[in-house]
Design an enzyme around this catalytic site. Structure first.
Site, PDB file in Angstrom:
ATOM      1  N   GLU A 432    -132.526 -88.855 109.125  1.00  0.00           N
ATOM      2  CA  GLU A 432    -132.133 -90.203 109.512  1.00  0.00           C
ATOM      3  C   GLU A 432    -132.029 -90.258 111.030  1.00  0.00           C
ATOM      4  O   GLU A 432    -132.491 -89.349 111.722  1.00  0.00           O
ATOM      5  CB  GLU A 432    -130.833 -90.635 108.816  1.00  0.00           C
ATOM      6  CG  GLU A 432    -129.821 -89.540 108.532  1.00  0.00           C
ATOM      7  CD  GLU A 432    -129.080 -89.019 109.741  1.00  0.00           C
ATOM      8  OE1 GLU A 432    -127.956 -89.492 110.004  1.00  0.00           O
ATOM      9  OE2 GLU A 432    -129.607 -88.098 110.412  1.00  0.00           O
ATOM     10  N   GLU A 435    -131.054 -87.339 113.096  1.00  0.00           N
ATOM     11  CA  GLU A 435    -132.032 -86.246 113.129  1.00  0.00           C
ATOM     12  C   GLU A 435    -131.548 -84.950 112.477  1.00  0.00           C
ATOM     13  O   GLU A 435    -131.987 -83.870 112.857  1.00  0.00           O
ATOM     14  CB  GLU A 435    -132.456 -85.954 114.567  1.00  0.00           C
ATOM     15  CG  GLU A 435    -132.966 -87.178 115.306  1.00  0.00           C
ATOM     16  CD  GLU A 435    -133.684 -86.833 116.588  1.00  0.00           C
ATOM     17  OE1 GLU A 435    -134.917 -86.924 116.606  1.00  0.00           O
ATOM     18  OE2 GLU A 435    -133.007 -86.456 117.562  1.00  0.00           O
TER      19      GLU A 435
END
Length: 798
Positions: A432, A435
């Site tokens: 997401e 990271e």
């Protein structure tokens, strides 16, 4: 003709382990002209990383002065002097640095700009103080090359050319030269920590070594300035693709009077304000941070690769990092880049965004995806898959389209490929926006839904209604599952609130039966201190990513779950500072300054992010609240030179480690994402409407929802085991097939050919009636290979 001079080879090869410098910059600059391929940064009164020939390649660690009277003291600018950094102008990125002797005996005033046309940094320098005292001073320039993005393997030389003695360094064909409008009286190259100028002077306050070369190591260049002719001069540091190129650039640049260079530099930056919207009235600082933010965003675009904007001219906690971590934040992330140019669009500047959109189209991978991040030449650095980074280019394209921006480049193929990628690879993302984790993320889903609706509009305008509807229906599928995938019903963080969004519902994207229950699963949070717990129930980890659902128009601001989720993040993640409120990314975050204020070195504690104050402000505006508190807070987080940090300190002051509540940590400053968020908050406040709201998205999901289709999707990366009555079960595959299926335990069988799409997906729809009781069973006959799938699949009807 060039010749090497001096006392031969320095000793102490290869020098100490190289490090970069602090990331919380006081200034960032470059010429507005595209012919000057050099960028500079400033920290603690000195020039730090210099970038050349592209914005992603730092070549110099730092450039500073050393001062001594030759007998009683030795001063290093960044360590011993009191420093003050100021803007030279409102718009241009030029700086005046005043470094003062703590005892008040002398002051060094420097004005730093880039040459308006050449790849040379210019530092005009003036010494002030009592004449008798100044006559005893020795001033040395000290430069630490880190050519080709590294401190190892550099080669330094003292050379003579055209009757001038100067300093130069080289590595792998990249050259840098250092000279001034006054001559050097002594010159030397050395290995850092062994035979460099700093080590030489700190010993007895005198320059005893004059080595002609230091090769293959971590080196520094030292030159004593001859001030017999006066106390004012210009120091230049120029780059070139060969030695002659660098030398010629240096002397050409120094030949033009500094005042003339400064005037041209400023006039160039003034041109950047031609179409800028007057948003100063909705700021709380008379537009200072607004205009600085615009200049900074423009400065982070590369000049050899138009449209490529990096996240920051900084290497987070660089003082603790060596050559192994080459990336820093001087890389392209499509998420950060699209945020940056969207901020510029909000300010009225669209030309950069057009270049960025074309750049993204040329950087897109053949399958429609984008690397997690990449160098400006498109070469991937990290290779994770982040579905929001595939969605953002579509959102940028639609925003420019809605602005009626002239675009002769056909963006349609990029949009079609990106939409196909989202549908083939979703709905779970490998990473997401933070990271780190894979699964079902509210922020990723929000960007994907919004992008797919925008993509469908583009495709419909091309006359392809069938593909447009297919994409919209996939967006409907994502939208109808948001709560089921990302809202816990077992919340424990705030008393009385059991239903709220979580940061991510973890799942393995390689699992054909992914976990889709927000109440289940654990999440591994990296960067935890040694011995600390690193795995937590996913339902107890929250972030503000769900606010993107409101931002784009997918959920109303007064949606009960949104409202409760805001209460949760305010209770769990909010920090109050003297400037105003700020928020952590998520609870138990380990990416940040350590507890004692020391640098992050693989573990630490996540601190508060000013950009999240902007996101929270956008929600407040959508909910009908007053956003002035959030605007004022972001301005309060800015440095005296109007730079916004990635993270600010979120605890009581720690003067010994230079950490102060609400002030920058060592992560990265400036962060372009934060500056763009601030500009958009000003624009949103000015318009009394969230700038990123997409009317086509809001019309579909916030109204009567008549066009939304009740859809459940089975695909090989998401092999569901149940479907609701009254829904359509859509079977996806990445090749043409005939579906062999039954609704009554194979007593009767149907064969349905798949429908191909332009997105690399073929599908079959099965209508599930309200009276359906038996499970649906099916298998595949693959058309191209004329082979059966060696497995039957079953979906229960509930």
């Amino acid at each position: 003709m060039v010749k090497i001079i001096g006392q031969g080879q320095a000793f102490g090869s290869p020098g100490i382990e190289p490090r970069w410098t602090h990331a919380n910059k006081d200034g960032v600059g470059t010429a507005y002209s595209t012919s000057s391929h050099v960028w500079f940064t400033i920290w603690n009164g000195i020039v730090t990383e210099l970038y050349h020939p592209t914005v992603d390649r730092p070549q110099i660690r730092d450039l500073q002065y050393l001062i001594s009277d030759g007998k009683s003291f030795f001063h290093e600018e960044k360590r011993h002097l009191k420093s003050k950094v100021e803007h030279l102008w409102t718009y241009g990125l030029g700086y005046r640095i005043t470094n003062s002797d703590p005892d008040g005996r002398y002051t060094i005033v420097k004005e730093v700009i880039a040459d308006p046309h050449f790849s040379c940094i210019l530092q005009h320098t003036k010494l002030t103080g009592e004449r008798d005292f100044l006559s005893q001073l020795h001033l040395y320039a000290l430069c630490a090359p880190h050519l080709e993005v590294g401190g190892r393997g550099n080669n330094g030389y003292v050379i003579e050319v055209a009757g001038h003695q100067i300093l130069t360094a080289e590595k792998e064909g990249s050259w840098v030269v250092l000279g001034a409008t006054v001559p050097f009286s002594h010159l030397s190259c050395g290995y850092v920590g062994e035979s460099d100028g700093w080590t030489d002077l700190v010993d007895n306050f005198q320059m005893d070594w004059e080595f002609g070369q230091a090769v293959d190591g971590n080196i520094s260049l030292t030159g004593e300035l001859n001030l017999d002719g006066g106390d004012e001069f210009t120091l230049g540091l120029a780059f070139g693709s060969n030695l002659h190129n660098a030398i010629s650039t240096l002397f050409q640049s120094l030949n033009i009077p500094f005042e003339q260079q400064k005037q041209q530099y400023n006039e160039q930056w003034k041109r950047s304000r031609r179409n800028i919207r007057p948003l100063e009235d909705v700021s709380d600082d008379e537009g200072k941070l607004y205009h600085s933010s615009i200049s900074l965003l423009l400065a982070h675009e590369d000049k050899a690769y138009p449209g490529a904007l990096i996240a920051s001219l900084a290497i987070p906690w660089g003082e603790a990092k060596d050559d192994e971590d080459q990336g820093g934040y001087h890389l392209v992330w499509t998420r950060d880049m699209v945020s940056s140019v969207t901020g510029l669009i909000a300010a009225g500047e669209t030309e950069t965004a057009v270049r960025s959109l074309i750049y993204l189209a040329t950087s897109q991978q053949q399958d429609g995806g984008f690397p997690q991040n990449f160098w400006v030449d498109g070469k991937p650095y990290w290779t994770g898959i982040q579905l929001d980074e595939v969605a953002f280019p579509i959102l940028l394209a639609w925003l420019l389209h809605q602005q009626n921006t002239c675009l002769n480049f056909d963006i349609y193929p990029m949009i079609l490929r990106a939409a196909g990628y989202l549908i083939r690879h979703g709905p779970a993302t490998q990473q997401e926006r933070w990271e780190e984790n894979s699964g079902y993320s509210p922020s990723t889903l929000a960007s994907n839904i919004a992008a797919l609706i925008c993509a469908a509009q583009f495709i419909r305008e091309r006359g392809d209604e069938t593909t447009a509807e297919f994409i919209e229906e996939y967006a409907d599928f994502l939208e109808s599952h948001i709560e089921a995938w990302t809202v816990t019903t077992e919340g424990t963080l705030v008393s009385g609130i059991k239903r709220h969004y979580i940061r991510i519902t973890p799942t393995d994207i390689n699992s054909p039966q992914p976990n889709e229950n927000p109440n289940q699963g654990t999440i591994f949070i990296s960067s935890q201190s040694p011995g600390e717990l690193a795995e937590f129930p996913a339902k107890e980890i929250v972030d503000g990513g769900f606010l993107q659902l409101v931002r784009y128009g997918i959920r109303k601001p007064d949606d009960p779950i949104i409202v409760d989720s805001v209460k949760v993040i305010d209770a769990v993640l909010k920090v109050d500072t003297l400037a105003g409120p700020c928020w952590h990314r998520y609870n138990h975050d380990g990416y940040g300054q350590q507890e004692d204020g020391s640098p992050y070195t693989g573990y630490g504690k996540g601190r508060a992010w000013p950009l999240l104050t902007g996101e929270r402000g956008h929600y407040e505006l959508a909910a009908g609240g007053d956003v002035k508190t959030y605007i004022k807070a972001m301005e309060g987080f800015a440095s005296n030179t109007c730079l916004l940090a990635e993270q600010v300190w979120d605890e009581a002051n720690q003067p010994e480690s230079h950490m102060y509540l609400g002030k920058p940590t060592g992560s990265a400053m400036p962060l372009m994402w934060a500056h763009a968020e601030y500009i958009k908050l000003l624009r949103s406040n000015h318009d009394d409407r969230v700038f990123d709201l997409i009317p086509e998205v809001a019309n579909r999901y916030l109204g009567e929802r008549q066009k939304c289709k009740s859809l459940e999707i089975w695909k090989f990366n998401r092999q569901i085991d149940k479907v609701k009555k009254g829904y359509t079960l859509r079977i996806h595959a990445l090749a043409s097939f005939q579906l062999h299926w039954s609704q009554d335990n194979w007593q009767t069988v149907k064969d349905t050919p798949s429908t191909a799409t332009k997105l690399g997906v073929s599908f079959v729809d099965i209508s599930v009636s309200d009276s359906q009781e038996q499970p649906i069973s099916f298998t595949f006959f693959w058309i191209e290979s004329s082979k059966w799938e060696q497995c039957n699949y079953t979906v229960v009807v509930e």
